[in-house]
Design a protein around this motif. Structure first.
Motif, mmCIF file in Angstrom:
data_model
loop_
_atom_site.group_PDB
_atom_site.id
_atom_site.type_symbol
_atom_site.label_atom_id
_atom_site.label_comp_id
_atom_site.label_asym_id
_atom_site.label_seq_id
_atom_site.Cartn_x
_atom_site.Cartn_y
_atom_site.Cartn_z
ATOM 1 N N UNK A 1 -0.093 4.131 -1.952
ATOM 2 C CA UNK A 1 -0.744 3.884 -3.231
ATOM 3 C C UNK A 1 -2.137 4.504 -3.211
ATOM 4 N N UNK A 2 -2.710 4.670 -4.390
ATOM 5 C CA UNK A 2 -3.974 5.393 -4.483
ATOM 6 C C UNK A 2 -5.084 4.740 -3.670
ATOM 7 N N UNK B 1 6.233 -4.671 4.818
ATOM 8 C CA UNK B 1 5.370 -5.219 3.782
ATOM 9 C C UNK B 1 4.571 -6.407 4.273
ATOM 10 N N UNK C 1 12.405 -7.003 1.773
ATOM 11 C CA UNK C 1 11.033 -6.953 1.266
ATOM 12 C C UNK C 1 10.793 -7.996 0.189
ATOM 13 N N UNK D 1 3.573 2.065 2.445
ATOM 14 C CA UNK D 1 4.876 1.444 2.664
ATOM 15 C C UNK D 1 5.801 2.482 3.278
ATOM 16 N N UNK E 1 7.672 -3.844 -3.962
ATOM 17 C CA UNK E 1 8.063 -5.095 -3.317
ATOM 18 C C UNK E 1 7.224 -5.386 -2.085
ATOM 19 N N UNK E 2 6.934 -4.322 -1.329
ATOM 20 C CA UNK E 2 6.241 -4.536 -0.061
ATOM 21 C C UNK E 2 4.738 -4.610 -0.187
ATOM 22 N N UNK E 3 4.184 -3.873 -1.135
ATOM 23 C CA UNK E 3 2.738 -3.689 -1.117
ATOM 24 C C UNK E 3 1.995 -4.058 -2.385
ATOM 25 N N UNK E 4 2.690 -4.311 -3.480
ATOM 26 C CA UNK E 4 1.946 -4.618 -4.704
ATOM 27 C C UNK E 4 1.785 -6.128 -4.882
ATOM 28 N N UNK F 1 10.503 1.181 -5.768
ATOM 29 C CA UNK F 1 10.461 -0.272 -5.830
ATOM 30 C C UNK F 1 10.199 -0.894 -4.474
ATOM 31 N N UNK G 1 7.988 0.170 -2.461
ATOM 32 C CA UNK G 1 6.528 0.119 -2.419
ATOM 33 C C UNK G 1 6.025 -1.079 -3.210
ATOM 34 N N UNK H 1 15.275 -3.561 0.404
ATOM 35 C CA UNK H 1 14.694 -4.180 -0.788
ATOM 36 C C UNK H 1 14.894 -5.694 -0.745
ATOM 37 N N UNK I 1 0.489 -6.591 -10.262
ATOM 38 C CA UNK I 1 0.906 -5.187 -10.289
ATOM 39 C C UNK I 1 2.413 -5.055 -10.442
ATOM 40 N N UNK J 1 -1.066 -0.500 -10.516
ATOM 41 C CA UNK J 1 -1.346 -0.124 -9.126
ATOM 42 C C UNK J 1 -0.851 1.267 -8.838
ATOM 43 N N UNK J 2 -1.791 2.114 -8.379
ATOM 44 C CA UNK J 2 -1.584 3.539 -8.101
ATOM 45 C C UNK J 2 -0.221 3.918 -7.674
ATOM 46 N N UNK K 1 -2.937 1.556 0.370
ATOM 47 C CA UNK K 1 -1.830 0.709 0.816
ATOM 48 C C UNK K 1 -0.601 1.587 1.060
#
Lengths: 243, 243
Positions: B75-76, B202, B152, B81, A152-155, A148, A150, B149, A159, A242-243, B79
């Motif tokens: 991520x794929x 993030x 973020x 984190x 929270x920070x990057x999606x 999570x 990931x 969390x 996503x 999102x991957x 991106x």
DNA sequence: CGGAGCATTGAAAAGTATCAAGCTAAGTGG
DNA sequence: CCACTTAGCTTGATACTTTTCAATGCTCCG
């Protein structure tokens, strides 16, 4: 022959309890189960009920038997973040520290089975298997928390919402979301309100609502009555997570 | 008399090792320490060195002896984190699962002490104290993950950067950031580049840079040479970190 | 000296939050 | 049984934060 048919010597309380199989109590012998059950309370709570306050001295731990418990953290100005969702048969509590740092609240109607921290800590000392189970659960929670982070920070908002729906779907029916079954539809009730979903994903209510509308418009989900969702095609949802 | 002067029967490798005191190895007897040391490798790595790849079968665990290890998820589409920072004498590895789900990379120059997963898992079975230490460490990591969390999901860019600096300061000198000493100044080197800070919080590199500039302009910090930071007044920084 | 890799700064664009109505469904009381 | 209320949700318009794109600056090193 099924394990749970052997109930000789097992407390009535525990006879049909999931925690005895997949949860913490699986580490206990029948005798230990009886001992733990002596100081155990089974209780129901409506959604919204605060089980463990932020600053509380936590004198009891719990297993979730049904429903969903949300773990939240709140900043001094009121901003809130959900940092974990506990499903049956998860354990709720922070061993080895008396204050909790998170607040635990019933997100849906829940049933929990609670016992004094002392009892658990004593039994842990004499039964390493118990600590092993707890370590396994804690490692799993850590894996989830990092997943999570990931999100929270990057999606993106889109996503995040897709990831959330996918996570819920997975918890409802692990089989339906992986591998071959991923192209089938799946229906479930959201355990959280829009506001709670927002607090989980680090968004606002409005953004969550808009993203759900977009998923609906795109034909990825159907929304029957705000809480009840049908995912038309799980793999299509996954593609948006999102991957 | 200090513990670490007693080195009779203790492997040379471990004699001055922090992990033997505050870390995992504190749970081991001298004999067990010798046994573990037999399959132990001490190694240095420059920053950027990937210690454990995302998809690797993890066959070795490590203790961090010095420096900082970053745990990342990607991520794929690339991106990234950062989901954890490990300082000495933290443990690095995911027991009970062979694939790691996170990648571990040296953020600074590091020294680690690594040993086969099999050895640790065997010793854990026969020495519950080891599992206890691991549980303690995992619980602490979970607490930290949940703190981040909140950052973020709910903190502004300014608060995120302030929180990050505060966390680093705390790790460098726990005493200086709490209670009475909080109004003094504190200097340290950032273990992360701007890009890594961004991946941790993030944000983008540019936003991190701008927020650092704002803190500098406001007189909260001085930046000597991009890596070296002086916090003029820790409590003033804390005020900007968001309750 | 010149280049390479970070870092900083600026201007424009995008995404999300905020503010403000409506909407819907479920309950309440007349 | 129906208006009324309420709480949660949706939708729209606007504002703001952060990102993106682009250019420049700095510092370490060959």
């Amino acid at each position: 022959m099924r394990d749970d048919i052997h109930t000789k010597g097992i407390p009535v309380l525990c006879a049909s309890c999931e925690a005895r199989h997949r949860g913490l109590c699986g580490a206990l012998s029948d005798d230990q189960l009886v001992e733990l059950a002596r100081s155990t309370m089974r209780q129901k709570a409506d959604d919204g009920k605060v089980l463990v306050g932020d600053e509380d001295e936590v004198e009891r731990f719990s297993n979730v038997l049904s429903g969903v418990v949300k773990l939240t953290k709140t900043l001094s100005d009121g901003r809130q973040q959900i940092v974990g969702l506990q499903f049956a048969p998860d354990f709720v509590g922070r061993p080895f520290r008396s204050e909790s740092s998170v607040s635990a609240e019933a997100a849906t109607g829940v049933e929990v089975c609670s016992f004094p921290r002392r009892t658990l800590e004593r039994m842990m000392a004499e039964q390493p298997g118990l600590e092993h189970r707890l370590l396994q659960q804690t490692l799993r929670e850590l894996d989830e928390a990092r997943d999570w982070m990931v999100a929270l920070g990057r999606k993106t908002a889109a996503e995040k919402v897709a990831s959330f729906l996918l996570m819920i779907a997975q918890n409802i029916d692990p089989a339906a979301t992986e591998g071959q079954g991923a192209d089938r539809s799946q229906a479930f009730d959201l355990p959280l309100s829009r506001g709670e979903i927002a607090d989980f994903l680090g968004l606002t209510i409005e953004t969550v609502s808009r993203q759900l509308t977009r998923l609906r418009t795109a034909g990825v989900i159907r929304i029957e009555n705000t809480r009840h969702v049908v995912v038309e095609d799980v793999s299509r949802l996954a593609a948006r997570a999102g991957g």
